[in-house]
Design a protein around this motif. Structure first.
Motif, short mmCIF file in Angstrom:
data_model
loop_
_atom_site.label_atom_id
_atom_site.label_comp_id
_atom_site.label_asym_id
_atom_site.label_seq_id
_atom_site.Cartn_x
_atom_site.Cartn_y
_atom_site.Cartn_z
N PRO A 1 -20.80 8.83 -43.09
CA PRO A 1 -21.33 7.67 -42.27
C PRO A 1 -22.11 6.66 -43.16
O PRO A 1 -22.65 5.24 -42.96
N ASP A 2 -20.90 6.97 -44.64
CA ASP A 2 -22.08 5.86 -45.93
C ASP A 2 -21.10 5.74 -46.81
O ASP A 2 -20.71 4.84 -47.97
N CYS B 1 -26.15 13.17 -46.92
CA CYS B 1 -26.19 14.11 -45.97
C CYS B 1 -26.13 15.49 -45.08
O CYS B 1 -26.17 16.07 -43.83
N GLY B 2 -24.64 15.50 -45.76
CA GLY B 2 -23.98 16.75 -45.83
C GLY B 2 -22.80 17.04 -44.22
O GLY B 2 -22.67 18.29 -43.94
N ILE B 3 -22.99 15.98 -43.60
CA ILE B 3 -21.59 15.96 -42.46
C ILE B 3 -20.48 16.55 -42.67
O ILE B 3 -19.89 17.27 -42.10
N PRO C 1 -29.95 9.17 -43.77
CA PRO C 1 -28.83 10.29 -44.59
C PRO C 1 -28.25 10.78 -42.74
O PRO C 1 -28.97 11.08 -42.06
N GLY C 2 -26.91 10.57 -43.08
CA GLY C 2 -26.47 11.40 -41.01
C GLY C 2 -26.52 10.40 -40.13
O GLY C 2 -26.01 10.65 -38.90
N CYS C 3 -27.56 9.37 -40.32
CA CYS C 3 -27.61 8.29 -39.00
C CYS C 3 -25.91 7.92 -38.55
O CYS C 3 -25.32 7.55 -39.39
N GLY D 1 -23.82 4.40 -39.16
CA GLY D 1 -22.71 3.40 -40.26
C GLY D 1 -21.24 4.17 -39.63
O GLY D 1 -20.27 3.31 -39.84
N ILE D 2 -21.01 5.10 -38.37
CA ILE D 2 -19.77 5.24 -38.56
C ILE D 2 -18.86 4.70 -36.53
O ILE D 2 -18.46 4.07 -36.97
N LYS E 1 -25.77 9.39 -49.35
CA LYS E 1 -27.20 10.31 -49.25
C LYS E 1 -27.68 11.55 -48.53
O LYS E 1 -28.72 12.02 -48.15
N ALA F 1 -20.36 19.35 -43.26
CA ALA F 1 -20.00 20.92 -42.32
C ALA F 1 -18.75 20.46 -41.64
O ALA F 1 -18.58 21.94 -40.62
N PHE F 2 -18.24 19.69 -41.87
CA PHE F 2 -17.15 19.67 -40.84
C PHE F 2 -15.84 19.54 -41.96
O PHE F 2 -14.52 19.68 -41.38
N ARG G 1 -15.50 11.13 -41.18
CA ARG G 1 -16.87 11.64 -40.35
C ARG G 1 -17.83 10.92 -41.49
O ARG G 1 -19.11 10.58 -41.55
N HIS H 1 -26.15 1.03 -47.03
CA HIS H 1 -26.87 0.57 -46.26
C HIS H 1 -27.75 1.73 -45.46
O HIS H 1 -28.68 2.39 -46.58
N ALA I 1 -25.12 17.24 -38.92
CA ALA I 1 -23.96 16.85 -38.18
C ALA I 1 -23.67 17.94 -37.07
O ALA I 1 -22.79 17.75 -36.12
#
Ligand SMILES: Cc1ncc(C[n+]2csc(CCOP(=O)(O)OP(=O)(O)O)c2C)c(N)n1
Ligand code: SF4
Ligand code: SF4
Lengths: 66, 272
Positions: free
Chosen positions: A53-54, A14-16, B20-22, B25-26, A12, A19-20, A51, B16, B216
């Motif tokens: 989430p998807d 999100c860029g997580i 985005p980034g929620c 999910g983690i 999605k 960033a990490f 990390r 799901h 993040a």
């Protein structure tokens, strides 16, 4: 070298992971999907996979042929 | 290489529905990692959830799952456990679901010490309905129902669980994925009411209202807002107030509700 598996339909943007990542290996493209832009720099630390989430990005140590 | 945890997901339901980034999910993945480590099978494990973004998690998990009514996951799960105490019963709930509408069910589940593992996805807000303040919205943080900042004091759900009688209480965050999975695994291994608070980010309903929409950065704030319990215990009181302790916060022995009920069955003449 690192081998990435990307499940693009799940990403999605999100860029997580971007960033990490400690080595600036990843980017989110204009379509909002993750791209591997610097595979050589990857140290296979697994931060992106851990990390995300998807469950969209997976990284493994490549075999001898990689 | 395909990961072993994929088999615990209903593949046809992914991706799901979370933003985005929620963090949901983690946390869901940490629950699955804990189940895999505990060695539970898909046939002896029941996932029960209430209503909210977080409660949608049960729909993605390939177990016997129950998506119930708002605030009522613990009563449904109690019914499942009492009907068949051999099942592993896991409850997934949100801060609104568990401590607002479901607050009484929560404390009485703890009081009875029903053998459940309850994972509270704490994003400090009602995500699904657009960002109303929950009983776990920190004082001063904004919500659509608290545009000038919440004046209420938030519940510390871990202290609440401990005071109400839960026999295993732990906290972790979506940043500390492996630690979170370990905390959940500790709950799965314990007999009695196990409660794990998983602090997580809601970039959409909480973040955007509070000038931190970048998921993040929200995860970095989770990282910096907590401390391992052993180190936190050594802080002076005024410093303790600035961070949440993570780790196992309470662990004790007490007879679980199904075992206690066995004595009733015995007195009433035994099982048919
Ligand atoms: C009986 C009832 N009252 C109110 C609602 C509306 N409602 C749906 S989700 C929700 C709040 C969920 O918040 P939380 O449990 O924190 O979950 P999140 O969406 O943040 O994961 C509310 C009030 C409902 N579905 N049922
Ligand atoms: S963390 Fe996952 S969903 Fe987010 S941009 Fe990276 S691969 Fe995509
Ligand atoms: S509203 Fe918040 S909790 Fe709900 S899916 Fe979006 S980010 Fe997650």
């Amino acid at each position: 070298m690192a081998e990435f598996t990307i499940k693009t339909a799940r990403c999605k943007g999100c860029g997580i992971c971007v960033a990490f990542c400690p080595k600036q290996v990843l980017e989110v493209d204009e379509l909002g999907k993750v791209q591997v832009v610097n595979r050589e720099a990857c140290i296979v630390c697994g931060q992106c996979e851990l990390r995300c989430p998807d469950y969209a990005i997976f990284v493994d140590k490549g075999g001898a042929t990689a | 290489m395909e990961r072993s945890f994929e088999k615990y997901f209903r593949q046809n339901r992914l991706p799901h529905m979370w933003c985005p980034g929620c963090g949901n999910g983690i946390v869901t993945k940490a629950v699955i990692m804990a189940i895999e480590k505990a060695g539970f099978s898909q046939d002896n494990t029941v996932i029960v959830s209430g209503i909210g973004c977080s409660s949608r998690a049960s729909g993605y998990m390939d177990f016997d799952t129950l998506h119930t009514a708002h605030g009522r996951a613990i009563p449904f799960a109690t019914g499942v456990k009492m009907a068949n105490p051999d099942l592993n019963v896991i409850v997934l709930t949100g801060d609104g679901d568990c401590t607002a509408i479901g607050g009484n069910h929560f404390i009485h589940g703890c009081r009875r010490n029903v053998d459940l593992t309850v994972v509270l996805f704490n994003n400090n807000i009602y995500g699904m309905t657009g960002g109303q303040a929950s009983p776990m919205t920190p004082t001063g943080k904004k919500a659509t129902t608290a545009p000038y900042g919440a004046i209420d004091r938030p519940f510390d759900a871990c202290k609440l669980a401990e005071a109400a009688g839960a026999t295993y209480v732990a906290r972790s965050t979506a940043f500390h994925v492996q630690h979170l999975a370990d905390m959940i695994k500790g709950g799965l291994d314990s007999h009695g009411f196990s409660f794990i608070e998983a602090m997580c980010q809601c970039p959409t309903a909480f973040g955007r209202n509070n000038k931190m929409a970048d998921p993040a950065k929200m995860m970095m704030a989770l990282r910096d807002g907590v401390m391992m319990k052993a180190a936190w215990d050594k802080l002076p009181a005024e410093k303790q107030a600035e961070r949440f302790p993570i780790g196992v916060l309470c662990q004790k022995e007490y007879i679980d509700y199904a075992k206690a009920y066995d004595t009733v069955i015995e007195k009433a003449g035994g099982r048919a």
